[in-house]
Scaffold this motif. Structure first.
Motif, PDB file in Angstrom:
ATOM      1  N   ALA A   1       7.860  -4.428 -10.910  1.00 56.22           N
ATOM      2  CA  ALA A   1       7.870  -4.151  -9.525  1.00 56.22           C
ATOM      3  C   ALA A   1       8.781  -3.172  -9.210  1.00 56.22           C
ATOM      4  CB  ALA A   1       8.669  -5.461  -8.816  1.00 56.22           C
ATOM      5  N   LEU A   2       8.459  -1.771  -8.566  1.00 57.36           N
ATOM      6  CA  LEU A   2       9.006  -0.682  -9.293  1.00 57.36           C
ATOM      7  C   LEU A   2       9.995  -0.628  -7.295  1.00 57.36           C
ATOM      8  CD1 LEU A   2      10.069   1.783 -10.252  1.00 57.36           C
ATOM      9  CD2 LEU A   2       8.666   3.355  -9.228  1.00 57.36           C
ATOM     10  N   ILE A   3      10.938  -1.073  -7.575  1.00 57.02           N
ATOM     11  CA  ILE A   3      11.248  -1.192  -6.001  1.00 57.02           C
ATOM     12  C   ILE A   3      12.365   0.073  -5.841  1.00 57.02           C
ATOM     13  CG2 ILE A   3      13.046  -2.384  -4.594  1.00 57.02           C
ATOM     14  CD1 ILE A   3      12.760  -4.606  -6.378  1.00 57.02           C
ATOM     15  N   LEU A   4      12.245   0.734  -5.089  1.00 56.60           N
ATOM     16  CA  LEU A   4      13.130   2.030  -5.078  1.00 56.60           C
ATOM     17  C   LEU A   4      12.902   2.596  -3.112  1.00 56.60           C
ATOM     18  CD1 LEU A   4      10.520   3.954  -4.575  1.00 56.60           C
ATOM     19  CD2 LEU A   4      10.556   4.382  -6.763  1.00 56.60           C
ATOM     20  N   PRO A   5      13.760   3.542  -3.302  1.00 59.39           N
ATOM     21  CA  PRO A   5      14.079   4.247  -1.405  1.00 59.39           C
ATOM     22  C   PRO A   5      12.797   4.394  -0.657  1.00 59.39           C
ATOM     23  CG  PRO A   5      15.265   4.592  -2.502  1.00 59.39           C
ATOM     24  CD  PRO A   5      14.570   3.823  -4.058  1.00 59.39           C
ATOM     25  N   SER A   6      12.021   5.313  -1.658  1.00 61.82           N
ATOM     26  CA  SER A   6      10.657   5.770  -0.790  1.00 61.82           C
ATOM     27  C   SER A   6      10.026   6.828  -1.985  1.00 61.82           C
ATOM     28  CB  SER A   6      11.110   6.429   0.014  1.00 61.82           C
ATOM     29  OG  SER A   6      10.116   7.241   0.572  1.00 61.82           O
TER      30      SER A   6
ATOM     31  N   LYS B   1       1.297  -3.612 -15.429  1.00 64.84           N
ATOM     32  CA  LYS B   1       0.801  -3.539 -14.166  1.00 64.84           C
ATOM     33  C   LYS B   1       2.064  -2.752 -13.227  1.00 64.84           C
ATOM     34  CE  LYS B   1      -1.741  -7.040 -14.754  1.00 64.84           C
ATOM     35  NZ  LYS B   1      -2.066  -8.315 -14.471  1.00 64.84           N
ATOM     36  N   LEU B   2       2.006  -2.172 -12.315  1.00 62.26           N
ATOM     37  CA  LEU B   2       2.627  -2.107 -10.857  1.00 62.26           C
ATOM     38  C   LEU B   2       2.571  -2.343 -10.053  1.00 62.26           C
ATOM     39  CD1 LEU B   2       4.059   2.306 -11.199  1.00 62.26           C
ATOM     40  CD2 LEU B   2       4.508  -0.049  -9.623  1.00 62.26           C
ATOM     41  N   LEU B   3       3.691  -2.833  -9.457  1.00 67.80           N
ATOM     42  CA  LEU B   3       3.511  -3.649  -8.221  1.00 67.80           C
ATOM     43  C   LEU B   3       4.328  -2.210  -6.989  1.00 67.80           C
ATOM     44  CD1 LEU B   3       2.046  -5.739  -6.330  1.00 67.80           C
ATOM     45  CD2 LEU B   3       4.379  -6.740  -7.309  1.00 67.80           C
ATOM     46  N   LEU B   4       4.535  -1.582  -6.596  1.00 71.06           N
ATOM     47  CA  LEU B   4       4.861  -0.515  -5.755  1.00 71.06           C
ATOM     48  C   LEU B   4       6.197  -1.356  -4.748  1.00 71.06           C
ATOM     49  CD1 LEU B   4       6.011   2.676  -5.659  1.00 71.06           C
ATOM     50  CD2 LEU B   4       4.282   2.761  -3.662  1.00 71.06           C
ATOM     51  N   CYS B   5       7.453  -0.861  -4.274  1.00 71.54           N
ATOM     52  CA  CYS B   5       8.272  -1.829  -3.594  1.00 71.54           C
ATOM     53  C   CYS B   5       8.756  -0.356  -2.608  1.00 71.54           C
ATOM     54  CB  CYS B   5       8.916  -2.855  -4.121  1.00 71.54           C
ATOM     55  SG  CYS B   5       7.974  -4.365  -4.930  1.00 71.54           S
ATOM     56  N   ASN B   6       7.929   0.050  -1.365  1.00 68.85           N
ATOM     57  CA  ASN B   6       9.518   0.733  -0.789  1.00 68.85           C
ATOM     58  C   ASN B   6      10.353   0.059  -0.227  1.00 68.85           C
ATOM     59  OD1 ASN B   6       8.382   3.861  -1.356  1.00 68.85           O
ATOM     60  ND2 ASN B   6       6.281   2.575  -0.211  1.00 68.85           N
ATOM     61  N   TYR B   7      11.830   0.232  -0.619  1.00 65.68           N
ATOM     62  CA  TYR B   7      12.530  -0.129  -0.343  1.00 65.68           C
ATOM     63  C   TYR B   7      13.395  -0.296   0.519  1.00 65.68           C
ATOM     64  CZ  TYR B   7      17.551  -1.291  -0.584  1.00 65.68           C
ATOM     65  OH  TYR B   7      18.879  -1.645  -0.715  1.00 65.68           O
ATOM     66  N   SER B   8      13.270   1.348   1.517  1.00 60.24           N
ATOM     67  CA  SER B   8      13.696   1.893   2.435  1.00 60.24           C
ATOM     68  C   SER B   8      12.723   1.051   3.823  1.00 60.24           C
ATOM     69  CB  SER B   8      14.045   3.127   3.074  1.00 60.24           C
ATOM     70  OG  SER B   8      12.980   3.376   2.806  1.00 60.24           O
ATOM     71  N   ASN B   9      11.618   0.998   3.766  1.00 59.89           N
ATOM     72  CA  ASN B   9      10.822   0.708   5.181  1.00 59.89           C
ATOM     73  C   ASN B   9      11.960  -0.131   6.219  1.00 59.89           C
ATOM     74  OD1 ASN B   9       8.752   1.756   3.654  1.00 59.89           O
ATOM     75  ND2 ASN B   9       7.398   0.164   3.119  1.00 59.89           N
ATOM     76  N   ASN B  10      12.045  -1.440   5.015  1.00 62.84           N
ATOM     77  CA  ASN B  10      12.374  -2.028   6.467  1.00 62.84           C
ATOM     78  C   ASN B  10      13.770  -2.543   5.598  1.00 62.84           C
ATOM     79  OD1 ASN B  10      11.129  -2.877   4.843  1.00 62.84           O
ATOM     80  ND2 ASN B  10      10.017  -4.646   5.758  1.00 62.84           N
ATOM     81  N   PRO B  11      15.002  -3.100   7.278  1.00 55.20           N
ATOM     82  CA  PRO B  11      16.154  -3.405   6.808  1.00 55.20           C
ATOM     83  C   PRO B  11      16.226  -4.708   5.453  1.00 55.20           C
ATOM     84  CG  PRO B  11      15.645  -3.545   8.484  1.00 55.20           C
ATOM     85  CD  PRO B  11      14.336  -3.058   8.586  1.00 55.20           C
ATOM     86  N   LYS B  12      15.373  -5.540   5.788  1.00 54.46           N
ATOM     87  CA  LYS B  12      15.113  -7.102   4.871  1.00 54.46           C
ATOM     88  C   LYS B  12      14.165  -6.928   3.692  1.00 54.46           C
ATOM     89  CE  LYS B  12      12.195  -7.702   8.909  1.00 54.46           C
ATOM     90  NZ  LYS B  12      10.613  -7.001   7.955  1.00 54.46           N
ATOM     91  N   ALA B  13      13.858  -5.576   3.377  1.00 52.78           N
ATOM     92  CA  ALA B  13      13.191  -5.386   2.147  1.00 52.78           C
ATOM     93  C   ALA B  13      14.036  -6.493   0.798  1.00 52.78           C
ATOM     94  CB  ALA B  13      13.095  -4.026   1.904  1.00 52.78           C
ATOM     95  N   GLU B  14      14.453  -6.059   0.620  1.00 50.24           N
ATOM     96  CA  GLU B  14      15.334  -6.519  -0.288  1.00 50.24           C
ATOM     97  C   GLU B  14      14.474  -8.331  -0.316  1.00 50.24           C
ATOM     98  OE1 GLU B  14      18.932  -5.510  -2.045  1.00 50.24           O
ATOM     99  OE2 GLU B  14      19.287  -5.186  -0.300  1.00 50.24           O
ATOM    100  N   GLN B  15      15.294  -9.024   0.554  1.00 50.19           N
ATOM    101  CA  GLN B  15      14.884 -10.335   0.856  1.00 50.19           C
ATOM    102  C   GLN B  15      13.769 -10.314   0.625  1.00 50.19           C
ATOM    103  OE1 GLN B  15      17.600 -12.064   0.788  1.00 50.19           O
ATOM    104  NE2 GLN B  15      16.276 -13.829   1.023  1.00 50.19           N
ATOM    105  N   HIS B  16      12.491  -9.890   1.280  1.00 47.87           N
ATOM    106  CA  HIS B  16      11.601  -9.676   0.801  1.00 47.87           C
ATOM    107  C   HIS B  16      10.705  -9.419  -0.201  1.00 47.87           C
ATOM    108  CE1 HIS B  16       7.502  -9.161   1.963  1.00 47.87           C
ATOM    109  NE2 HIS B  16       6.792  -7.465   1.628  1.00 47.87           N
ATOM    110  N   TYR B  17      11.007  -8.213  -0.672  1.00 49.57           N
ATOM    111  CA  TYR B  17      10.200  -8.053  -2.095  1.00 49.57           C
ATOM    112  C   TYR B  17      10.959  -9.260  -3.117  1.00 49.57           C
ATOM    113  CZ  TYR B  17       8.689  -3.355  -0.414  1.00 49.57           C
ATOM    114  OH  TYR B  17       7.723  -2.761   0.371  1.00 49.57           O
TER     115      TYR B  17
END
Lengths: 327, 327
Positions: B63-68, B91-107
């Motif tokens: 997972a690539l976790i980044l602000p945007s 493989k790369l799973l893209l995670c835009n961190y800053s979408n939602n506040p509870k994103a960390e939790q979610h990811y």
DNA sequence: CTGAAAGCGCTTACAG
DNA sequence: CTGAAAGCGCTTACAG
């Protein structure tokens, strides 16, 4: 890590019941639901998507296949696609198409291996391969042979609008620069709209319209050939904002000033990020809405097994920047 | 779709043998290998990663976790990360961190559910959560509390270099603009390097260094406060290229010309894409190499179960653009 | 070197 | 409404 079996034991119910409450199956007693949820909480249980995927043959994942994420237009699009996908509890697998030549092959295989539910695809190459892989597909900007659904902007209107704005800003000798692919795409209508508006208004225009693949150097060469032949050109519609940026640099190198000597209008409306501007004059595509639509279309295909072709076109708007003169 | 069982039947061998040849297990007779491969070809078999993942508890996914992703610096980085990952069959799973506040939790939950093998993470918020989820992690630019591995650039040298170049270009009254996070990050050394070089050379500088979170409007306000107080400022080091772009726009709105009145140097070296340039003066980070290093570090952690902290710093270079004067 | 079998953690008919 | 059981498609000891 706790498994569903552990939860069942903890809650004092059968395995199947746990599965039912997790999947919100209808007709489970509230008391059972409560017991199970308590056990889940207590054991900090999270279901294993792989075991689930093995049974139901779905991964809640869509692959986004594009030439390159390293491009502001695609990056913004991907940003919103991921966002809307996440809202629907889908994941995004990122596939940079242009890395390697055999990439299509690779990604199709991957799609099969990993139970990719669907593909959102931006490519101006052949889509047949994806299409025939039997995976739900929605495309961006693609034409309508073989019934592929796609979302795009009002390219024809956008082309007309660019011409109109150029004239409004005092341009007397317009020009066009852009490329096209041998696969028909909706994007080609930009050129058409531009040409038709000008001809309606009684204008001619100088034209650099090149068949891909084409290098930056060739584009630059062709631009200057055009300018040498038509030194009176005072406004150019660039088929994309990316290209506008290049054109601006090329002109700067020859000390041609923008917008004083030549005005420039692009297409796309790219921005460095959510709350910044590049400051160029451009025809903006409503990317958030387009991304949302692509996500909805693709999920509809997956969940409702619909596979008729659907085409959605979004209206564009002119953004005034500093590559045109103040009026 | 053909399954491993079908292949075994077709090849006239046992299930286990098929598995062995697919996984290149040692000690399989060549003849068996050939038979199996022929059957695979014939049936067009592709292994099911989900069944495999269920057994081996791995998904070959990071997972690539980044602000945007909607940001040229992150987009280029993601581009290369995906590329190198694909080369290693990940493989790369893209995670835009800053979408939602509870994103960390979610990811994090997602990571557990989906047997994410590892995380590459760009965030200036707390990393503890990922760290404690027990998933191999490498970060970008982060500081070294709690033994998190990271890759970054020579930020201190970069800051010095920016100062040096500003002076070389004739700047007499330098300034700095940027933001920082309460979490210590390697990026803060840019400011330090800049300050120390100037002080060594006997220069003072005007400083706008703001604690995040901070809005664009606040940055703009602070910039003009600084300029009002120090009208003699003739050169600014912007902590990132993104910021430089904004500063350039803000100055243009007040009709301050760049580079004639104020010269600007950024940091990052962002480009619109592989073969274009933005044309700004900047300190370039070697992003392809950094991405490659991050991928190697993370795969090493996964495959060799290494978890000592490793830090890699990459040298930067100055790129001359049009936001500084010709010398 | 290779079969036969157990089992990974789920879902889903099938009874009751 | 809920148990018990089969089975999804693999991998991997365990025998031989």
């Amino acid at each position: 890590m706790a498994t569903m079996k552990d939860v069942a034991r903890e809650a004092g119910v059968a395995l199947g019941s746990v599965s039912r409450v997790i999947n919100h199956a209808p007709g489970v007693k509230q008391k059972t639901i409560d017991k199970v949820n308590a056990a889940i909480k207590k054991l900090n249980y999270v279901p294993d998507e792989y075991a689930r995927g093995l049974k139901v043959k779905s991964s809640k994942t869509v692959a986004l296949i594009l030439p390159s994420i390293w491009n502001l237009f695609f990056a913004e699009f991907a940003y919103y696609v991921e966002k809307y996908l996440a809202e629907k509890n889908y994941k995004l697998l990122l596939c940079n198409y242009s890395n390697n030549p055999k990439a299509e092959q690779h990604y199709i295989k991957m799609a099969k291996q990993n139970k990719i539910d669907a593909i959102i695809c931006i490519t101006y190459d052949d889509l047949d391969k994806y299409f025939y892989a039997g995976i739900p597909l929605v495309s961006i900007d693609r034409y309508f042979e073989q019934k592929i659904s796609y979302v795009t902007s009002e390219n024809y209107e956008g082309g007309r609008l660019a011409a109109e704005e150029l004239l409004k800003h005092g341009v007397k000798h317009p020009a066009f620069i852009g490329t096209y692919n041998h696969n028909p795409s909706d994007v080609m209508k930009r050129h058409k709209g531009f040409a038709e508006y000008l001809s309606e208004q009684g204008y001619e225009f100088a034209d650099v319209y090149l068949l891909e693949p084409v290098t930056k150097e060739e584009e630059e060469t062709e631009l200057f050939k055009l300018l040498d032949k038509n030194p009176e050109v005072d406004g150019i519609f660039c088929n994309t904002d990316s290209l506008l940026l290049d054109v601006k640099n090329w002109l700067a190198q020859r000390e041609i000033s923008v917008p004083e000597q030549i005005q420039l209008i692009g297409y796309d409306g790219i921005k460095p990020d959510f709350n910044s501007e590049l400051g160029i004059s451009t025809i903006r595509q409503p990317l958030p809405e387009m991304a949302k639509c692509a996500v909805e279309m693709v999920i509809e295909k997956v969940e409702q097994h619909r596979d008729e072709q659907r085409i959605e076109r979004f209206p564009v708007s002119y953004i005034e920047g500093n590559t045109t003169k103040n009026i």
